[in-house]
Motif scaffolding. Structure first.
Motif, mmCIF file in Angstrom:
data_model
loop_
_atom_site.group_PDB
_atom_site.id
_atom_site.type_symbol
_atom_site.label_atom_id
_atom_site.label_comp_id
_atom_site.label_asym_id
_atom_site.label_seq_id
_atom_site.Cartn_x
_atom_site.Cartn_y
_atom_site.Cartn_z
ATOM 1 N N LYS A 202 2.036 2.461 -19.438
ATOM 2 C CA LYS A 202 1.974 2.105 -18.024
ATOM 3 C C LYS A 202 1.135 3.112 -17.239
ATOM 4 O O LYS A 202 0.450 2.741 -16.278
ATOM 5 C CB LYS A 202 3.384 2.036 -17.434
ATOM 6 N N GLU A 203 1.207 4.377 -17.654
ATOM 7 C CA GLU A 203 0.465 5.406 -16.937
ATOM 8 C C GLU A 203 -1.039 5.144 -16.982
ATOM 9 O O GLU A 203 -1.731 5.250 -15.962
ATOM 10 C CB GLU A 203 0.751 6.791 -17.532
ATOM 11 N N ARG A 204 -1.534 4.799 -18.170
ATOM 12 C CA ARG A 204 -2.973 4.587 -18.306
ATOM 13 C C ARG A 204 -3.432 3.339 -17.545
ATOM 14 O O ARG A 204 -4.485 3.334 -16.913
ATOM 15 C CB ARG A 204 -3.342 4.473 -19.790
ATOM 16 N N GLN A 259 -6.849 2.120 1.261
ATOM 17 C CA GLN A 259 -5.926 2.768 0.329
ATOM 18 C C GLN A 259 -5.658 1.867 -0.882
ATOM 19 O O GLN A 259 -5.268 0.705 -0.721
ATOM 20 C CB GLN A 259 -4.584 3.036 0.986
ATOM 21 N N PRO A 260 -5.799 2.386 -2.089
ATOM 22 C CA PRO A 260 -5.521 1.555 -3.266
ATOM 23 C C PRO A 260 -4.064 1.125 -3.379
ATOM 24 O O PRO A 260 -3.773 0.018 -3.841
ATOM 25 C CB PRO A 260 -5.942 2.446 -4.443
ATOM 26 N N VAL A 261 -3.124 1.970 -2.950
ATOM 27 C CA VAL A 261 -1.703 1.613 -3.044
ATOM 28 C C VAL A 261 -1.380 0.477 -2.085
ATOM 29 O O VAL A 261 -0.643 -0.455 -2.424
ATOM 30 C CB VAL A 261 -0.807 2.840 -2.779
ATOM 31 N N LEU A 262 -1.927 0.525 -0.881
ATOM 32 C CA LEU A 262 -1.749 -0.571 0.081
ATOM 33 C C LEU A 262 -2.303 -1.872 -0.497
ATOM 34 O O LEU A 262 -1.660 -2.928 -0.444
ATOM 35 C CB LEU A 262 -2.439 -0.201 1.393
ATOM 36 N N ARG A 263 -3.473 -1.809 -1.088
ATOM 37 C CA ARG A 263 -4.091 -3.001 -1.679
ATOM 38 C C ARG A 263 -3.264 -3.520 -2.851
ATOM 39 O O ARG A 263 -3.088 -4.732 -3.003
ATOM 40 C CB ARG A 263 -5.514 -2.672 -2.140
ATOM 41 N N LEU A 264 -2.756 -2.610 -3.662
ATOM 42 C CA LEU A 264 -1.940 -3.019 -4.812
ATOM 43 C C LEU A 264 -0.700 -3.774 -4.353
ATOM 44 O O LEU A 264 -0.371 -4.846 -4.884
ATOM 45 C CB LEU A 264 -1.532 -1.782 -5.617
ATOM 46 N N GLN A 271 7.323 -6.098 -6.596
ATOM 47 C CA GLN A 271 7.760 -6.211 -7.993
ATOM 48 C C GLN A 271 6.786 -5.555 -8.960
ATOM 49 O O GLN A 271 7.118 -5.320 -10.133
ATOM 50 C CB GLN A 271 7.953 -7.687 -8.380
ATOM 51 N N VAL A 272 5.573 -5.201 -8.483
ATOM 52 C CA VAL A 272 4.599 -4.556 -9.357
ATOM 53 C C VAL A 272 5.091 -3.194 -9.834
ATOM 54 O O VAL A 272 4.649 -2.688 -10.868
ATOM 55 C CB VAL A 272 3.241 -4.420 -8.633
ATOM 56 N N ALA A 273 6.021 -2.596 -9.091
ATOM 57 C CA ALA A 273 6.555 -1.285 -9.475
ATOM 58 C C ALA A 273 7.238 -1.334 -10.837
ATOM 59 O O ALA A 273 7.338 -0.308 -11.522
ATOM 60 C CB ALA A 273 7.527 -0.783 -8.413
ATOM 61 N N GLU A 274 7.716 -2.504 -11.244
ATOM 62 C CA GLU A 274 8.366 -2.631 -12.544
ATOM 63 C C GLU A 274 7.349 -2.689 -13.681
ATOM 64 O O GLU A 274 7.692 -2.437 -14.838
ATOM 65 C CB GLU A 274 9.228 -3.892 -12.565
ATOM 66 N N LEU A 278 4.357 4.010 -11.138
ATOM 67 C CA LEU A 278 4.037 4.535 -9.819
ATOM 68 C C LEU A 278 4.942 5.705 -9.477
ATOM 69 O O LEU A 278 6.074 5.790 -9.957
ATOM 70 C CB LEU A 278 4.197 3.440 -8.767
ATOM 71 N N SER A 279 4.460 6.601 -8.631
ATOM 72 C CA SER A 279 5.305 7.687 -8.152
ATOM 73 C C SER A 279 6.349 7.128 -7.194
ATOM 74 O O SER A 279 6.216 6.009 -6.686
ATOM 75 C CB SER A 279 4.455 8.740 -7.437
ATOM 76 N N ASN A 280 7.384 7.901 -6.949
ATOM 77 C CA ASN A 280 8.418 7.463 -6.001
ATOM 78 C C ASN A 280 7.813 7.205 -4.621
ATOM 79 O O ASN A 280 8.200 6.255 -3.935
ATOM 80 C CB ASN A 280 9.536 8.499 -5.913
#
Length: 406
Positions: A202-204, A259-264, A271-274, A278-280
């Motif tokens: 998941k990290e990569r 921001q890439p996180v906002l776009r993600l 639900q993408v966090a699963e 991602l960091s907390n």
């Protein structure tokens, strides 16, 4: 000869000192990969990587003799990091693959520049330049680089099977450097072998996705990934490139929208966090933005509603929430969106004036009554458009509590 558009890194004292250390006893050193690619394209050069015919132990010994700090960051794979004038310079011995197995390969060291180039991923990354700026192009990648044409070295299927991360790198590099149409053979190979992404950590995957989302042609890459079934595979079935398209259609793109996180979060939802690592803080950013977007959708976008959200979450979170709502909903007009963003960014968020100590001093005992009193005070404060003083709030809360007892 084709000249480097950006070569200040090459003429720097630190890099020239690295060449001094490496080029002894007939050994040859050349800068390689992204360092050369970005120099040719006039892009920023963040890191300097050098390939060298000297073995890692020899590099370490030469650095020690020259008083240069050397870190054996990956000696087994031929890599040593020199630190000169506080600048890290990664030096890797020429290699050729003996066996490939994901991120790391079994390699043997050598002195063959062409074989070293053949083990790389894309032709634009298989370019070398010596300390004087002379280019070495063993695989004919210069034309691809200058034309910003992304192409796998050799057989695309073989390159991908060596490391399935190259599928995501293909789309990330296209989003970052590509012009024109994507390479058809490479794209077809990525789609055919997409199930291999399940072998990656998941990290990569997360790192590549976030870098792709911040690239100039992020939307083009996401659309191609979606058409090939790759986007859904890594970000979930709900992911949709159309949401990023809606964001990028804005006439004036707010800085927060980059921001890439906002776009993600907008593209794939909380639900993408699963699916990713991602960091907390990143998870929280996406979750709160989604919650705020839902509130704006279900309860409306009044100034009072926006004020309540700003008091609860702060400016940055509300801006994220407004943009997330825009990406997922077509209720707002662009003029209304701009009005909401302007208000969120310019309204001075007041501080709640009442403290627990003030309540105790005013006769409200600590314990359950204190919590109830604080909630009542915050509601009264909101109902009064955040204008009440501490003294006024305290008196009103005492009255409300007394009425409840009656």
């Amino acid at each position: 000869m084709t000249r480097l558009q950006q070569s200040s890194w090459l003429t720097s004292a630190a890099v020239q000192r690295a060449f001094d250390v490496l080029e002894q006893d007939d050994d040859v050193a050349r800068a390689v990969g992204g360092t050369v690619r970005n120099s040719l394209l006039g892009e920023v050069v963040d890191d300097v990587d050098i390939a060298c015919t000297a073995l890692p132990d020899v590099v370490l010994a030469r650095a020690d003799a020259a008083g240069v700090r050397a870190i054996p960051t990956g000696v087994d794979h031929g890599t040593v990091t020199l630190v000169i004038d506080r600048q890290p310079i990664e030096v890797t011995c020429l290699r050729e693959d003996v066996e490939t197995h994901g991120r790391h390969a079994t390699v043997k060291f050598g002195r063959d520049w062409t074989k070293d180039a053949q083990r790389r991923d894309f032709t634009m990354n298989a370019l070398y330049v010596d300390r004087h700026g002379e280019l070495f192009d063993p695989l004919g990648g210069l034309e691809d680089c200058l034309n910003r044409h992304l192409r796998f070295i050799g057989d695309a299927h073989a390159r991908i099977r060596e490391d399935y991360l190259r599928i995501l790198r293909f789309f990330r590099f296209f989003a970052t450097y590509g012009q024109g149409e994507i390479n058809a053979d490479g794209y077809a190979a990525c789609i055919e072998l997409k199930d291999g992404l399940s072998h990656l950590s998941k990290e990569r995957i997360t790192k590549e996705v976030l870098r792709t989302l911040s690239a100039p042609r992020a939307l083009d890459s996401l659309l191609l990934m979606e058409q090939g079934g790759i986007l859904q595979l890594i970000l979930g079935d709900e992911a949709a490139s159309s949401r990023l398209a809606r964001l990028l259609e804005l006439e004036e793109l707010p800085e927060a929208a980059r921001q890439p996180v906002l776009r993600l979060g907008g593209v794939a939802g909380p639900q993408v966090a699963e699916l990713l690592r991602l960091s907390n803080a990143q998870k929280k950013q996406i979750e709160i933005a989604a919650d705020i977007a839902e509130v704006l959708h279900s309860r409306g976008q009044s100034k009072q509603q926006l004020k309540a959200l700003l008091v609860a979450h702060g400016t940055d979170a509300v801006v994220d929430g407004v943009l997330t709502a825009w990406m997922n909903d077509d209720v707002l007009s662009e003029a209304e969106l701009k009005e909401l963003l302007a208000f969120a960014q310019n309204w001075e968020i007041p501080s709640f004036p009442l403290t627990g100590k003030m309540m105790i001093a005013g006769g409200i005992p600590a314990g359950p009554d204190m919590g109830k009193a604080m909630r009542l005070a915050q509601q009264v404060w909101a109902d009064a458009d955040y204008q009440q003083s501490a003294e006024s709030l305290l008196e009103k809360v005492k009255v409300l509590l007394a009425d409840e007892v009656k």
